[in-house]
Design an enzyme around this catalytic site. Structure first.
Site, PDB file in Angstrom:
ATOM      1  N   TYR A  96       8.710  15.984   0.242  1.00 38.96           N
ATOM      2  CA  TYR A  96       8.502  17.302  -0.353  1.00 38.96           C
ATOM      3  C   TYR A  96       8.315  17.188  -1.852  1.00 38.96           C
ATOM      4  O   TYR A  96       7.539  17.941  -2.456  1.00 38.96           O
ATOM      5  CB  TYR A  96       9.656  18.239   0.018  1.00 38.96           C
ATOM      6  CG  TYR A  96       9.554  18.592   1.467  1.00 38.96           C
ATOM      7  CD1 TYR A  96      10.368  17.997   2.411  1.00 38.96           C
ATOM      8  CD2 TYR A  96       8.553  19.452   1.907  1.00 38.96           C
ATOM      9  CE1 TYR A  96      10.219  18.266   3.752  1.00 38.96           C
ATOM     10  CE2 TYR A  96       8.403  19.726   3.245  1.00 38.96           C
ATOM     11  CZ  TYR A  96       9.229  19.129   4.162  1.00 38.96           C
ATOM     12  OH  TYR A  96       9.063  19.385   5.499  1.00 38.96           O
ATOM     13  N   SER A 102      13.093   5.803 -13.860  1.00 41.28           N
ATOM     14  CA  SER A 102      12.000   6.556 -14.473  1.00 41.28           C
ATOM     15  C   SER A 102      11.933   7.968 -13.916  1.00 41.28           C
ATOM     16  O   SER A 102      11.854   8.956 -14.665  1.00 41.28           O
ATOM     17  CB  SER A 102      10.678   5.827 -14.221  1.00 41.28           C
ATOM     18  OG  SER A 102       9.587   6.666 -14.496  1.00 41.28           O
ATOM     19  N   SER A 103      11.972   8.087 -12.596  1.00 38.86           N
ATOM     20  CA  SER A 103      11.863   9.408 -11.971  1.00 38.86           C
ATOM     21  C   SER A 103      13.040  10.292 -12.321  1.00 38.86           C
ATOM     22  O   SER A 103      12.877  11.483 -12.588  1.00 38.86           O
ATOM     23  CB  SER A 103      11.796   9.274 -10.461  1.00 38.86           C
ATOM     24  OG  SER A 103      10.619   8.639 -10.058  1.00 38.86           O
ATOM     25  N   ASP A 129       6.912  20.788 -27.047  1.00 40.52           N
ATOM     26  CA  ASP A 129       6.918  19.472 -26.390  1.00 40.52           C
ATOM     27  C   ASP A 129       8.008  19.488 -25.321  1.00 40.52           C
ATOM     28  O   ASP A 129       8.595  20.542 -25.056  1.00 40.52           O
ATOM     29  CB  ASP A 129       7.167  18.335 -27.411  1.00 40.52           C
ATOM     30  CG  ASP A 129       6.571  17.004 -26.945  1.00 40.52           C
ATOM     31  OD1 ASP A 129       6.913  16.532 -25.828  1.00 40.52           O
ATOM     32  OD2 ASP A 129       5.752  16.448 -27.681  1.00 40.52           O
ATOM     33  N   THR A 142       6.657  27.415   4.866  1.00 34.94           N
ATOM     34  CA  THR A 142       5.371  26.781   4.571  1.00 34.94           C
ATOM     35  C   THR A 142       4.236  27.698   4.993  1.00 34.94           C
ATOM     36  O   THR A 142       3.249  27.872   4.274  1.00 34.94           O
ATOM     37  CB  THR A 142       5.255  25.430   5.298  1.00 34.94           C
ATOM     38  OG1 THR A 142       6.452  24.681   5.078  1.00 34.94           O
ATOM     39  CG2 THR A 142       4.075  24.643   4.793  1.00 34.94           C
ATOM     40  N   LYS A 165       3.657  30.439   2.525  1.00 37.77           N
ATOM     41  CA  LYS A 165       2.857  30.019   1.373  1.00 37.77           C
ATOM     42  C   LYS A 165       1.371  30.005   1.706  1.00 37.77           C
ATOM     43  O   LYS A 165       0.537  30.484   0.939  1.00 37.77           O
ATOM     44  CB  LYS A 165       3.305  28.647   0.882  1.00 37.77           C
ATOM     45  CG  LYS A 165       4.700  28.677   0.251  1.00 37.77           C
ATOM     46  CD  LYS A 165       5.092  27.326  -0.304  1.00 37.77           C
ATOM     47  CE  LYS A 165       4.552  27.075  -1.686  1.00 37.77           C
ATOM     48  NZ  LYS A 165       5.283  27.817  -2.733  1.00 37.77           N
ATOM     49  N   HIS A 172      13.205  12.140   3.306  1.00 43.08           N
ATOM     50  CA  HIS A 172      12.571  13.391   3.646  1.00 43.08           C
ATOM     51  C   HIS A 172      12.359  14.289   2.429  1.00 43.08           C
ATOM     52  O   HIS A 172      11.237  14.723   2.186  1.00 43.08           O
ATOM     53  CB  HIS A 172      13.226  14.138   4.810  1.00 43.08           C
ATOM     54  CG  HIS A 172      12.249  15.132   5.272  1.00 43.08           C
ATOM     55  ND1 HIS A 172      11.180  14.799   6.080  1.00 43.08           N
ATOM     56  CD2 HIS A 172      12.047  16.395   4.868  1.00 43.08           C
ATOM     57  CE1 HIS A 172      10.392  15.858   6.179  1.00 43.08           C
ATOM     58  NE2 HIS A 172      10.895  16.833   5.461  1.00 43.08           N
ATOM     59  N   SER A 207      -1.492  27.243  -6.332  1.00 46.80           N
ATOM     60  CA  SER A 207      -1.114  28.597  -6.739  1.00 46.80           C
ATOM     61  C   SER A 207      -1.643  28.961  -8.118  1.00 46.80           C
ATOM     62  O   SER A 207      -1.644  30.129  -8.488  1.00 46.80           O
ATOM     63  CB  SER A 207       0.410  28.750  -6.732  1.00 46.80           C
ATOM     64  OG  SER A 207       0.895  28.640  -5.414  1.00 46.80           O
ATOM     65  N   TRP A 236       6.890   0.296   3.870  1.00 49.96           N
ATOM     66  CA  TRP A 236       7.472   0.910   2.678  1.00 49.96           C
ATOM     67  C   TRP A 236       8.849   1.496   2.977  1.00 49.96           C
ATOM     68  O   TRP A 236       9.633   1.722   2.074  1.00 49.96           O
ATOM     69  CB  TRP A 236       6.531   1.984   2.101  1.00 49.96           C
ATOM     70  CG  TRP A 236       6.723   3.369   2.625  1.00 49.96           C
ATOM     71  CD1 TRP A 236       6.161   3.898   3.760  1.00 49.96           C
ATOM     72  CD2 TRP A 236       7.526   4.405   2.066  1.00 49.96           C
ATOM     73  NE1 TRP A 236       6.567   5.194   3.921  1.00 49.96           N
ATOM     74  CE2 TRP A 236       7.401   5.537   2.911  1.00 49.96           C
ATOM     75  CE3 TRP A 236       8.349   4.500   0.936  1.00 49.96           C
ATOM     76  CZ2 TRP A 236       8.063   6.742   2.646  1.00 49.96           C
ATOM     77  CZ3 TRP A 236       9.004   5.708   0.681  1.00 49.96           C
ATOM     78  CH2 TRP A 236       8.859   6.804   1.532  1.00 49.96           C
ATOM     79  N   ARG A 239       1.864   1.756  15.204  1.00 50.98           N
ATOM     80  CA  ARG A 239       1.624   1.584  13.779  1.00 50.98           C
ATOM     81  C   ARG A 239       1.838   0.157  13.353  1.00 50.98           C
ATOM     82  O   ARG A 239       2.522  -0.612  14.026  1.00 50.98           O
ATOM     83  CB  ARG A 239       2.654   2.393  12.990  1.00 50.98           C
ATOM     84  CG  ARG A 239       2.504   3.851  12.970  1.00 50.98           C
ATOM     85  CD  ARG A 239       3.692   4.448  12.275  1.00 50.98           C
ATOM     86  NE  ARG A 239       3.665   4.170  10.843  1.00 50.98           N
ATOM     87  CZ  ARG A 239       4.484   4.722   9.965  1.00 50.98           C
ATOM     88  NH1 ARG A 239       5.399   5.561  10.375  1.00 50.98           N
ATOM     89  NH2 ARG A 239       4.400   4.439   8.697  1.00 50.98           N
ATOM     90  N   GLU A 261      11.922  13.298  -0.385  1.00 58.24           N
ATOM     91  CA  GLU A 261      10.883  12.596  -1.139  1.00 58.24           C
ATOM     92  C   GLU A 261       9.499  13.091  -0.766  1.00 58.24           C
ATOM     93  O   GLU A 261       8.646  13.278  -1.633  1.00 58.24           O
ATOM     94  CB  GLU A 261      10.985  11.080  -0.882  1.00 58.24           C
ATOM     95  CG  GLU A 261       9.804  10.245  -1.326  1.00 58.24           C
ATOM     96  CD  GLU A 261       9.585  10.216  -2.834  1.00 58.24           C
ATOM     97  OE1 GLU A 261      10.513  10.598  -3.570  1.00 58.24           O
ATOM     98  OE2 GLU A 261       8.476   9.833  -3.257  1.00 58.24           O
ATOM     99  N   HIS A 265      14.625  13.618  11.856  1.00 59.32           N
ATOM    100  CA  HIS A 265      13.422  13.678  12.674  1.00 59.32           C
ATOM    101  C   HIS A 265      12.561  12.419  12.531  1.00 59.32           C
ATOM    102  O   HIS A 265      11.577  12.274  13.216  1.00 59.32           O
ATOM    103  CB  HIS A 265      12.602  14.943  12.429  1.00 59.32           C
ATOM    104  CG  HIS A 265      11.976  15.047  11.060  1.00 59.32           C
ATOM    105  ND1 HIS A 265      12.023  16.195  10.324  1.00 59.32           N
ATOM    106  CD2 HIS A 265      11.252  14.182  10.324  1.00 59.32           C
ATOM    107  CE1 HIS A 265      11.380  16.019   9.184  1.00 59.32           C
ATOM    108  NE2 HIS A 265      10.903  14.806   9.154  1.00 59.32           N
ATOM    109  N   HIS A 266      12.952  11.521  11.655  1.00 60.85           N
ATOM    110  CA  HIS A 266      12.273  10.233  11.587  1.00 60.85           C
ATOM    111  C   HIS A 266      12.937   9.239  12.521  1.00 60.85           C
ATOM    112  O   HIS A 266      12.509   8.097  12.616  1.00 60.85           O
ATOM    113  CB  HIS A 266      12.340   9.673  10.156  1.00 60.85           C
ATOM    114  CG  HIS A 266      11.740  10.586   9.136  1.00 60.85           C
ATOM    115  ND1 HIS A 266      10.415  10.536   8.770  1.00 60.85           N
ATOM    116  CD2 HIS A 266      12.283  11.596   8.406  1.00 60.85           C
ATOM    117  CE1 HIS A 266      10.176  11.467   7.852  1.00 60.85           C
ATOM    118  NE2 HIS A 266      11.291  12.127   7.619  1.00 60.85           N
ATOM    119  N   HIS A 286       0.845  -1.190   0.000  1.00 62.95           N
ATOM    120  CA  HIS A 286       0.000   0.000   0.000  1.00 62.95           C
ATOM    121  C   HIS A 286       0.883   1.244   0.000  1.00 62.95           C
ATOM    122  O   HIS A 286       0.706   2.151  -0.821  1.00 62.95           O
ATOM    123  CB  HIS A 286      -0.927  -0.003   1.216  1.00 62.95           C
ATOM    124  CG  HIS A 286      -1.586   1.310   1.503  1.00 62.95           C
ATOM    125  ND1 HIS A 286      -2.620   1.807   0.761  1.00 62.95           N
ATOM    126  CD2 HIS A 286      -1.343   2.258   2.446  1.00 62.95           C
ATOM    127  CE1 HIS A 286      -2.993   2.994   1.231  1.00 62.95           C
ATOM    128  NE2 HIS A 286      -2.229   3.290   2.257  1.00 62.95           N
TER     129      HIS A 286
END
Lengths: 377, 192, 531
Positions: free
Chosen positions: C258, C170-171, C106, C329, C332, C254, C269, C142, C451, C256, C303-304, C77
């Site tokens: 963002y 790919s990314s 293009d 943040t 924004k 981290h 926006s 994950w 969790r 990732e 922080h993880h 998941h």
């Protein structure tokens, strides 16, 4: 000792951070205050964070809702044309910074106190395995495993669940009140995490490394926690129970454990002094197997695929006794097969080996005596 | 915009991607260096300290530091392994020696590797080992036993707020294949 | 219709022509469509897994899904939502929109664009096939911490590693394409500070991708060598350290997260100014704030890991840096509100989703700030409080942002308006369901539920039941969304080129549906404009 910055200021803080939330939030929705000074401070930091966020949220969402009402097209057909304002940007950059600094101060002081593990009165070594805890009191040498005691029938919905469903163990960690307890936390397979919410102690148990934490528990009681890091199949089934007793009772309990260990030692001496019959060993062995081995190897000995191999017809269970004994006593490196030598008595190991070698079509006829196990230790 | 520019940018960005892949691997020694400098994670230096570098003058200090010793065996390891001293009090700068007892309970020759861990982590860099059984793999014949020593001192620079250390060893299985050159469980790192 | 393939189709079997068109296309619009369709499919697959999880969590005890399978489902998941739903959706939007927004014909590297997309179906087929392998699918979350994933991982872990490498390639290639396009192919006169915010946020996201996806590739390669080639990066036995895994993983992880939200910021926006009929407030600040968030994202990975035994000074530094991210943040968010302020707003579906995004992402941001406070984190870490946090920023955050974008631009892509009444029903139902599902998780976590467990003790039962009901409802609303999208593509009120009265930007100057080839001649950019 804790040190808050300033008397009256901290008094007001305490009133706001404790009083209002306790009234407004039901206990059901709030983080628990716990039973230690540190856990209460942590709850206050949580309240501080929460209420600042709530107030900022009210302001921001309030502005949004107001705007959606007052500045909808039907009410405000001509949109304004302003596009920026350095002053405004500066203000709403500066104010959050100030708020954050304000939040960081109590968090910093609390963290320094949490990480001060010095001058403890008692040290307990906690070793996590899949899926149980091992506790060892370093001073007295008392040690034992702590396994979940919730019956499988409750998990399988065959029996009603009791009050402490999934939060009960066979042998809790016993601690004295009002002593600074130092916890040394490690693991012997994967990463686990020892967490007791009432103490606000959570420390990862990392294989091959030692972590430290501490708690001083001022009240008597039973406190429950759970493993807090995914550790495989039964991550949900390795609870922690801490039984905190007055110091005198704790000392008495330590004595009891010492005596019990002596008695177990004497029982072990007696067990290996005699020769046991096949049917006695099979009976005991089946109990041991069902309790400890069947969750992975299955009651019919057929296992679950390559990961939990079948014992029926296995090379080890029908081959050299010494290899079978070593496998059960020492476990298998880099696998979930644990070392059972520290956890089971000579009699139990002898019995379970005999059971495995004579069940499910394994007809070795071998009878393993407790003395054989003792000699291999 | 030009085709050449596009090519150049693409090449640069690809190089950045490859560089970051290398950076991931560079994080491994970087982490070890950082750990050594700061003592993060309780990893002690695997090198024997040079005797000449010990600051003898610090041995005069009044300070006492308590060190407790722990020993455990990893899964699959058929050794008895325990510290001979549960704890000792030392003076920073002073040389100390302690021993650990090992016995091979099995009927095979077994090679083990002990890995140390120090708590609190910040103290690790101040625990200087001159000799340690953890520097090398240890081989024991079936049924054999021995006492293995650690010679160490606590550097006088140990921060003032640290007065208790725990030194814990875990004994891991390297190989238990009798008389064989193969290794059932490879540890190809030179353990430092 | 492209004339080249038109003549070919006269002699070709229609099925073959269809396959050739979609397999071989180098057109950014078609590739964008492919990404969006794949993302939608994987969203449903990963969403179904969530449905199974919530079904099991409806009541204490094990009813439907054994822990053995539960751990596999929760892992897939997470992996599929992150790598298969959110990221490809944003890449699909980038493909469709960036060339049009900058006036380019293009993407810079059209064939690489095709390759970047077509790796993905294979990567996900591989990942999903692990469910049927001996030993089952990956079952370690994950975040695949060692040594659970290395020493104790099932055989399928190696296929998982291959899949991650494929997705990573790919990314990375997609990100390179995006940067080279934006840097080189803007229409004359479109300076950087005139680019639409969606283009800015994607430019920054693309740099983040190039910097951190290779680190992910590195860490999974180390996993592979630890598993099979005798290395010990993450095992104490060989001189390694399981915590090293976490450091390298979160160095990727981290930024990732963002990567998974910045394009959403860009979408908000674009949409809010349109429906407020007022230009975005503080365009320059928005750009700098996004840059600040991206830069700061590299120094907060710890922080993880607050419970792994980090020294105090490191914990403090990471706490301060993490709290600091709240500042840009916040800027924004305030700017979006200021855009609305004294505008002339209407609340069509895209605007509803965009406002919902802003409000509910902010709630996720609040719990994120609370998580940054290390002492409190000791009680939050690895509980449902964290699950609540990241689902708020991802679901009403990234996913609602994507849905807002689809409602907003679908008329441009396919030439038909969606049914506004149905769109609104979707929004309100989804908002209700998403809050019903995830808000109680804050309380579940505060009450002490860890969790990644399929079974829990009785005091968590009520909240879990509510979350499970919400999840069921949420699943249903997505079926409604699928219906709306499909029926809109097939037919509906014709859309004009402008589509939305207040919309500004080059994509609104071309017809709806957008012709296959647009801006073959670069447009003229008016002076003093930014969208």
């Amino acid at each position: 000792m804790t040190s808050y910055a300033g008397g009256p200021k901290s008094g007001l803080m305490i009133l706001l951070l404790w009083g209002i939330p306790e009234v407004v939030l039901g206990a059901k929705f709030d983080m628990r205050p716990g039973v230690t000074e540190m856990s209460e401070r942590i709850q206050q930091i949580h309240h501080m964070g929460l209420w600042i966020c709530v107030v900022v949220g009210i302001i921001v969402f309030g502005a949004m809702f107001y705007s959606m009402f007052a500045h909808r097209r039907s009410r405000n057909p001509t949109p304004a044309t302003f596009t920026d304002s350095t002053l405004v940007e500066f203000i709403w950059t500066l104010i959050p910074v100030l708020i954050l600094i304000g939040m960081a101060i109590p968090a910093t002081t609390a963290l320094r106190d949490i990480e001060d593990n010095e001058n403890s009165d008692l040290t307990v070594l906690i070793t996590a395995s899949q899926w149980k805890w091992h506790y060892k009191y370093l001073a007295s040498g008392i040690s034992y495993y702590s396994n979940i005691s919730t019956p499988q029938e409750q998990i399988d919905n065959l029996e009603p669940k009791d009050e402490f469903y999934l939060l009960d163990v066979d042998k809790p960690l016993v601690l004295p009140t009002n002593k600074k307890i130092r916890f040394l936390v490690t693991a012997d397979d994967v990463i686990h995490s020892w967490w007791v919410p009432d103490f606000a102690v959570k420390q990862d148990a990392i294989p091959g490394f030692i972590n430290e934490a501490w708690a001083r528990i001022p009240v008597v009681g039973v406190f429950r926690g759970q493993c807090a890091e995914l550790c495989g199949l039964k991550h949900a089934y390795m609870p922690i129970v801490v039984d905190v007793r007055p110091e005198a009772e704790f000392d008495a309990w330590i004595e009891e454990q010492r005596l019990a260990a002596e008695l177990a030692g004497e029982a072990a001496v007696a067990a290996r002094a005699r020769t046991w019959a096949m049917d006695e060993l099979l009976s005991i062995g089946e109990d041991v197997f069902t309790k400890h081995c069947s969750t992975c190897h299955e009651r019919d000995g057929m296992g679950q695929g390559a990961k939990y191999p079948a014992l029926a017809g296995s090379e080890i269970a029908t081959g050299h006794i010494a290899d079978h004994l070593a496998r059960v006593m020492d476990g298998k490196a880099d696998s979930e097969m644990q070392a059972w030598a520290p956890q089971l008595s000579d009699l139990e190991i002898a019995a379970v080996l005999t059971y495995e070698r004579n069940s499910w079509g394994n007809d070795t006829g071998d009878i393993i005596q407790p003395l054989t196990v003792y000699e291999a230790r | 915009m030009s085709q050449r520019d596009k090519k150049r940018h693409t090449t640069l960005l690809l190089a950045l991607a490859v560089g970051m892949f290398g950076f991931a691997f560079a994080l491994v020694p970087l982490y070890d260096v950082f750990c050594e400098i700061t003592g993060l994670n309780g990893k002690t230096s695997g090198q024997a300290e040079l005797l000449a570098e010990i600051d003898r003058s610090a041995a005069q200090e009044d300070r006492e530091v308590r060190i407790e010793f722990l020993a455990s065996v990893a899964r699959g390891m058929s050794w008895e392994f325990r510290p001979m001293d549960k704890e000792i009090s030392v003076r920073p700068g002073m040389m100390n020696k302690t021993t650990f007892f090992v016995r091979n309970r099995s009927n095979k020759t077994v090679i083990g590797q002990a890995v140390p861990s120090v708590s609190p982590g910040q103290a690790a860099q101040y625990l200087k080992k001159i000799e340690c059984f953890c520097f090398e793999q240890q081989e024991l014949m079936a049924g054999a036993e021995m006492e293995m020593g650690v010679t160490f001192y606590v550097d006088a620079e140990l921060p003032a707020h640290i007065n208790e250390l725990t030194l814990s060893y875990t004994m891991f299985l390297v190989s238990d294949l009798v008389g064989s050159n193969e290794h059932e469980h490879l540890s190809s790192h030179n353990v430092r | 219709m492209d004339t080249h393939s038109e003549s070919k189709s006269k002699t070709r079997h229609p099925l073959l022509a269809f396959a050739a068109r979609w397999l071989l296309t180098t057109n950014h619009k078609e590739i964008g469509t492919l990404y969006l369709c794949l993302s939608f499919l994987l969203f449903f697959i990963a969403g179904s897994m969530a449905m199974f999880m919530r079904l099991e969590l409806f009541e204490p005890g094990i009813q439907f899904i054994d822990p053995l399978y539960y751990n596999q489902i929760l892992t897939l998941h997470g992996l599929i939502m992150v790598f298969g739903a959110v990221m490809p959706a944003f890449v699909g939007l980038a493909n469709w929109l960036i060339p049009m927004m900058i006036g380019a014909p293009d993407m810079a590297l059209p064939r690489m664009n095709n390759f970047s997309f077509w790796i993905l179906p294979f990567a996900f087929a591989l990942l999903l096939s692990t469910l049927f392998m001996e030993g089952g699918a990956p079952n370690f979350g994950w975040t695949f911490y060692a040594p659970l994933s290395t020493t104790y991982g099932p055989p399928s872990t190696d296929f998982f590693i291959l899949g991650v490498h494929m997705m990573g390639i790919s990314s990375i290639l997609g990100a390179i394409n995006i940067i080279v396009t934006i840097v080189n192919m803007r229409a004359p006169g479109m300076t950087y500070m005139k680019m639409p915010m969606f283009v800015w946020t994607w430019l920054i996201t693309a740099f983040l991708l190039i910097m951190v996806m290779p680190v992910l590739a590195g860490v999974v390669t180390m996993m592979l060598t630890d598993r099979h080639f005798g290395t010990s990066f993450f095992e104490a036995a060989g001189g390694g350290d399981p915590v090293l895994f976490q450091h390298i993983f979160w160095f990727f992880g981290h930024p990732e997260v963002y990567i998974m939200i910045l394009p959403g910021f860009g979408i908000a926006s674009q949409i809010i100014p349109t429906f407020a009929r007022k230009k975005l407030f503080g365009y320059h600040s928005m750009v700098y704030a996004t840059l600040a968030i991206a830069v700061l994202s590299f120094v907060v990975w710890g922080h993880h890991m607050f419970t792994t035994g980090m020294p105090v000074f490191a914990e403090l530094f990471i706490m301060y840096a993490t709290m600091l991210i709240a500042v840009p943040t916040g800027v924004k968010i305030f700017n979006w509100v200021a855009t609305m302020w004294r505008g002339s707003m209407t609340f069509e579906t895209p605007m509803l989703f965009a406002i919902g995004f802003v409000m509910m992402f902010t709630i996720g941001g609040f719990s994120g700030l609370m998580l940054a406070l290390v002492p409190a984190d000791f009680q939050y870490h690895d509980t449902y409080f964290v699950v609540a946090h990241f689902h708020y920023v991802l679901y009403p955050g990234a996913i609602f942002g994507t849905m807002a974008a689809v409602y907003y631009w679908l008329p441009k892509w396919c030439g038909h308006m969606y049914d506004e009444r149905l769109g609104k029903i979707h929004f309100w139902a989804a908002t209700f369901a998403v809050n019903l599902t995830f808000f109680p998780m804050h309380f579940t976590g505060l009450a002490g539920m860890p969790r990644r467990i399929p079974d829990y003790s009785l005091q968590f039962a009520d909240f879990n039941m509510v979350s499970s009901i919400g999840a069921g409802l949420l699943g249903l609303t997505q079926i409604l969304f699928l219906y709306i999208v499909v029926t809109t593509i097939r037919g509906g009120r014709k859309a004009t080129a402008q589509v939305w009265e207040g919309a500004e930007g080059l994509e609104w100057t071309i017809p709806s549906p957008a012709p296959l080839h647009t801006f073959s001649t670069p447009p003229v950019i008016a002076e003093g404009d930014y969208p």
